[in-house]
Enzyme design. Structure first.
Site, PDB file in Angstrom:
ATOM      1  CG  HIS A  86      -0.767   1.255   2.068  1.00  0.00           C
ATOM      2  ND1 HIS A  86       0.265   1.415   2.996  1.00  0.00           N
ATOM      3  CD2 HIS A  86      -1.479   2.409   2.090  1.00  0.00           C
ATOM      4  CE1 HIS A  86       0.155   2.602   3.560  1.00  0.00           C
ATOM      5  NE2 HIS A  86      -0.873   3.236   3.032  1.00  0.00           N
ATOM      6  N   GLY A 238     -18.841  10.472   4.034  1.00  0.00           N
ATOM      7  CA  GLY A 238     -19.811  10.260   2.970  1.00  0.00           C
ATOM      8  C   GLY A 238     -19.196  10.042   1.606  1.00  0.00           C
ATOM      9  NE  ARG A 240     -18.192   5.256  -7.225  1.00  0.00           N
ATOM     10  CZ  ARG A 240     -17.442   4.292  -7.771  1.00  0.00           C
ATOM     11  NH1 ARG A 240     -16.149   4.193  -7.454  1.00  0.00           N
ATOM     12  NH2 ARG A 240     -17.974   3.433  -8.619  1.00  0.00           N
TER      13      ARG A 240
END
Length: 282
Positions: A86, A238, A240
């Site tokens: 990552h 909020g 996606r």
């Protein structure tokens, strides 16, 4: 190999985090010969009120307007001998009328092997030590310790992998110093990871190795859903959901109280690699 992409505007946020604006771009590859899943996200979003995950470390910023920009990626190779990795870099600003913005950078990278190789761990840490050296000799040991502490599953009492570097709330000297350091971290991702991938991606493996890979991927899922501040921030603000959860491995397994057989390669992952080490001195 399937390739998917998406350009998004922030989806409807929770009632207490309304007015999320902006969006991002997601690029995903799946079902390839090398990568079972790989994803890259770019996002630039703003909001009227910082979510709880962003103010846990800075309670004095609660209620401020904010903006965030970042790039994150996760690669899950198909071959169990090739490690998951990552990397992310990000910028954050919190604003309040009549006051100067409070800003900071963050980022880092880590390596999550299923079968350990000392030369891989040493290579990754050496590249990232060199990425930080032009900015100060103390940054690598600081950020290395930060990675060991952050990518740790407290409920399992074990690290997620063999570490790397991690920094957050980074605001030292001036903006250019912080930006250039963060840019160097991003620029060194390919030299750090690609040689490791090329060494391991064609190693022969069987069902035993794939089964262990899926079991250890379960730990990756646990960390991202329970402890990762970036995942929590995205969900609380909020964002996606498909883009936020693109970091999840495509296949993972859980077993009840499983332990590897002593002396096996699987056991050596725990005894020799899943513990903080000075990889550049051992």
């Amino acid at each position: 190999m399937a390739s998917r992409s998406g350009a998004t505007n922030g989806s409807a946020p929770p009632e207490d985090e309304r007015n999320l604006r902006g969006g991002g771009i997601t690029r995903l590859i799946e079902d390839g010969n090398v990568f079972e899943r790989g994803g890259v996200n770019f996002s630039h979003v703003t909001g009227d009120r910082l979510p709880a995950s962003a103010t846990a470390q800075r309670p004095e910023l609660a209620g401020r307007r904010w903006q965030a920009m970042g790039v994150s990626l996760v690669m899950h190779p198909r071959n169990p001998y090739a490690p998951t990795t990552h990397m992310n870099v990000r910028f954050f600003s919190a604003e309040k009328a009549g006051e100067a913005p409070v800003w900071w950078f963050g980022g880092g990278t880590d390596l999550t092997p299923y079968y350990g190789f000392e030369e891989d761990a040493m290579h990754l840490h050496d590249v990232y030590r060199r990425s930080l050296q032009p900015f100060g000799a103390d940054y690598y040991p600081r950020f290395k310790q930060g990675c060991d502490e952050y990518f740790f599953l407290k409920h399992r009492n074990e690290p997620r992998g063999i570490g790397g570097i991690f920094f957050d709330d980074f605001n030292e000297r001036d903006f250019d110093h912080c930006f250039n350091l963060t840019e160097s971290v991003a620029d060194h991702f390919l030299p750090a990871y690609v040689p490791i991938l090329e060494r391991r991606m064609n190693t022969a493996y069987g069902e035993r190795e794939r089964d262990f890979q899926a079991y250890r991927r379960g730990r990756y899922v646990e960390f991202n859903l329970v402890w990762d501040r970036g995942t929590l921030f995205g969900l609380q603000s909020g964002g996606r959901t498909e883009s936020i959860l693109m970091s999840m491995p495509p296949v993972a397994k859980w077993r009840y109280d499983w332990q590897p057989e002593p002396g096996t390669a699987e056991a050596r992952l725990y005894t020799d690699y899943l513990k903080p080490r000075d990889w550049l001195r051992d």
